[in-house]
Write an enzyme that holds these catalytic residues in place. Structure first.
Site, PDB file in Angstrom:
ATOM      1  N   VAL A  30      10.948  -9.985 -10.862  1.00  0.00           N
ATOM      2  CA  VAL A  30      10.493  -9.818  -9.477  1.00  0.00           C
ATOM      3  C   VAL A  30      10.394 -11.148  -8.730  1.00  0.00           C
ATOM      4  O   VAL A  30      10.179 -11.161  -7.527  1.00  0.00           O
ATOM      5  CB  VAL A  30       9.129  -9.072  -9.366  1.00  0.00           C
ATOM      6  N   GLY A  31      10.575 -12.258  -9.434  1.00  0.00           N
ATOM      7  CA  GLY A  31      10.521 -13.534  -8.717  1.00  0.00           C
ATOM      8  C   GLY A  31      10.379 -14.699  -9.670  1.00  0.00           C
ATOM      9  O   GLY A  31      10.068 -14.517 -10.846  1.00  0.00           O
ATOM     10  N   SER A  37       8.625 -17.657 -14.263  1.00  0.00           N
ATOM     11  CA  SER A  37       9.254 -16.484 -13.665  1.00  0.00           C
ATOM     12  C   SER A  37       8.396 -15.261 -13.963  1.00  0.00           C
ATOM     13  O   SER A  37       7.664 -15.220 -14.953  1.00  0.00           O
ATOM     14  CB  SER A  37      10.675 -16.312 -14.183  1.00  0.00           C
ATOM     15  N   VAL A  38       8.504 -14.257 -13.098  1.00  0.00           N
ATOM     16  CA  VAL A  38       7.631 -13.083 -13.173  1.00  0.00           C
ATOM     17  C   VAL A  38       8.463 -11.814 -13.286  1.00  0.00           C
ATOM     18  O   VAL A  38       9.474 -11.665 -12.607  1.00  0.00           O
ATOM     19  CB  VAL A  38       6.718 -12.999 -11.921  1.00  0.00           C
ATOM     20  N   GLU A  71      -4.628 -23.491 -15.758  1.00  0.00           N
ATOM     21  CA  GLU A  71      -4.342 -22.182 -15.153  1.00  0.00           C
ATOM     22  C   GLU A  71      -4.896 -21.062 -16.027  1.00  0.00           C
ATOM     23  O   GLU A  71      -5.517 -20.122 -15.539  1.00  0.00           O
ATOM     24  CB  GLU A  71      -2.832 -21.992 -14.942  1.00  0.00           C
ATOM     25  N   ASP A 150      -4.467 -23.932  -1.607  1.00  0.00           N
ATOM     26  CA  ASP A 150      -3.092 -23.528  -1.290  1.00  0.00           C
ATOM     27  C   ASP A 150      -3.069 -22.103  -0.750  1.00  0.00           C
ATOM     28  O   ASP A 150      -2.173 -21.332  -1.063  1.00  0.00           O
ATOM     29  CB  ASP A 150      -2.223 -23.654  -2.545  1.00  0.00           C
TER      30      ASP A 150
END
EC number: 2.7.11.24
Length: 364
Positions: A30-31, A37-38, A71, A150
């Protein structure tokens, strides 16, 4: 190359090999971004669609390794309806020696605010509900001592029920850390970050919320600057040039000299920009888009604004446990960051899967 780990399978997606547990089915890209990457997938254990992020080269360098650790720890710490939540974290590695890949599993959200703004004109009720949730999530994040830094429409996810979650904490830093100049997409960036004016605080995120809210109201970006100078000019055309009191707070002499060289500009009446908007929305915007960061409203104060009277409930706007940054503030070797990350992966406790319909609770 040996076969996949027991209970895992391998699949190549966009020239990258993914190795994931068998319960994750139907992986679809998806992106992708700088940090990974996802894919979307169906989690058979949780019986829901999820987003799976494969971090790209999580331990390539010291900076990568620290960011990966940070993260993961942030996602594990933050548990709130308006902040993206960690459903699982896994690695195909079975020992620290083989540990080189990290996958994060989060709630799958359909769209982001960018898509929403492009596709439809939003009613005032929509704007109220979206901005309320954004501030509710932000109050929680800020109460942990974290600044997002952000916030922009593409970092704010929304599902078909208009439920909102804040994404992407890769860049979020603790409030008391030394602040540096280059982080957010410029249009949503508070002037004090953009121009490295001074030490900044959590209200940089409030400026970003103001820019996002303005865009929801008028369907286009409020300050679409082509570069730093153009950006500052556009901001000052709306909020006016800084007063001597604000100028005195700007620690960068270069920035002060530049601002003093500009022709003085008066503050614009926001109702002339947002014609027909709810006066309460305009009043709130005027409290967020303030050059002097000490005078901007906090997330908690904004939630109590009359614009959100339909939604505001002080009993249901929770705060977080403070986030302890001392672990990641220390200087460590790449191997030490990797070891710490591995421990965080192993110690993660996933949420309980939903009970099948009609099942009975059995007393043990």
């Amino acid at each position: 190359m040996s076969g996949p780990r027991a209970g895992f399978y391998r699949q190549e997606l966009n020239k990258t090999v993914w190795e994931v547990p068998q319960r994750l089915q139907g992986l679809r890209p998806v992106g992708s971004g700088a940090y990974g990457s996802v894919c979307s997938a169906y989690d058979a254990r949780l019986r829901q669609k999820v987003a799976v992020k494969k971090l790209s080269r999580p331990f390539q360098s010291l900076i990568h390794a620290r960011r990966t650790y940070r993260e993961l720890r942030l996602l594990k710490h933050l548990k709130h309806e308006n902040v993206i939540g960690l459903l699982d974290v896994f690695t195909p590695a079975t020992s620290i020696e083989d540990f080189s890949e990290v996958y994060l599993v989060t709630t799958l959200m359909g769209a982001d605010l960018n898509n929403i703004v492009k596709c439809q004109a939003l009613s005032d009720e929509h704007v109220q509900f979206l901005v309320y949730q954004l501030l509710r999530g932000l109050k929680y994040i800020h109460s942990a001592g974290i600044i997002h830094r952000d916030l922009k429409p593409s970092n704010v996810a929304v599902n078909e029920d208009c439920e909102l979650r804040i994404l992407d904490f890769g860049l979020a830093r603790q409030a008391d850390e030394e602040m540096t100049g280059y982080v957010a997409t410029r249009w949503y960036r508070a002037p004090e970050i953009m121009l490295n004016w001074m030490h900044y605080n959590q209200t940089v995120d409030i400026w970003s919320v103001g820019c996002i809210m303005a865009e929801l109201l008028q369907g286009k970006a409020l300050f679409p600057g082509s570069d730093y100078i153009d950006q500052l000019k556009r901001i000052m055309e709306v909020v006016g040039t800084p007063s001597p009191e604000v100028l005195a707070k700007i620690s960068s002499e270069h920035a002060r000299t530049y601002i003093q060289s500009l022709p003085p500009m008066p503050q614009k009446d926001l109702s002339s920009i947002f014609r027909g908007a709810n006066p309460l929305a305009i009043d709130l915007l005027g409290r967020m888009l303030v050059l002097d960061s000490d005078q901007r409203v906090s997330a908690a104060e904004a939630l109590a604004h009359a614009y959100f009277s339909q939604y505001h409930d002080p009993e249901d706007e929770p705060e977080a446990e403070p986030y302890d940054e001392s672990v990641e503030a220390k200087e460590r070797t790449l191997e030490e960051w990797k070891e710490l990350t591995y421990q965080e992966v192993l110690s993660f406790k996933p949420p309980e899967p939903p009970k099948p319909p009609g099942s009975l609770e059995i007393e043990q």
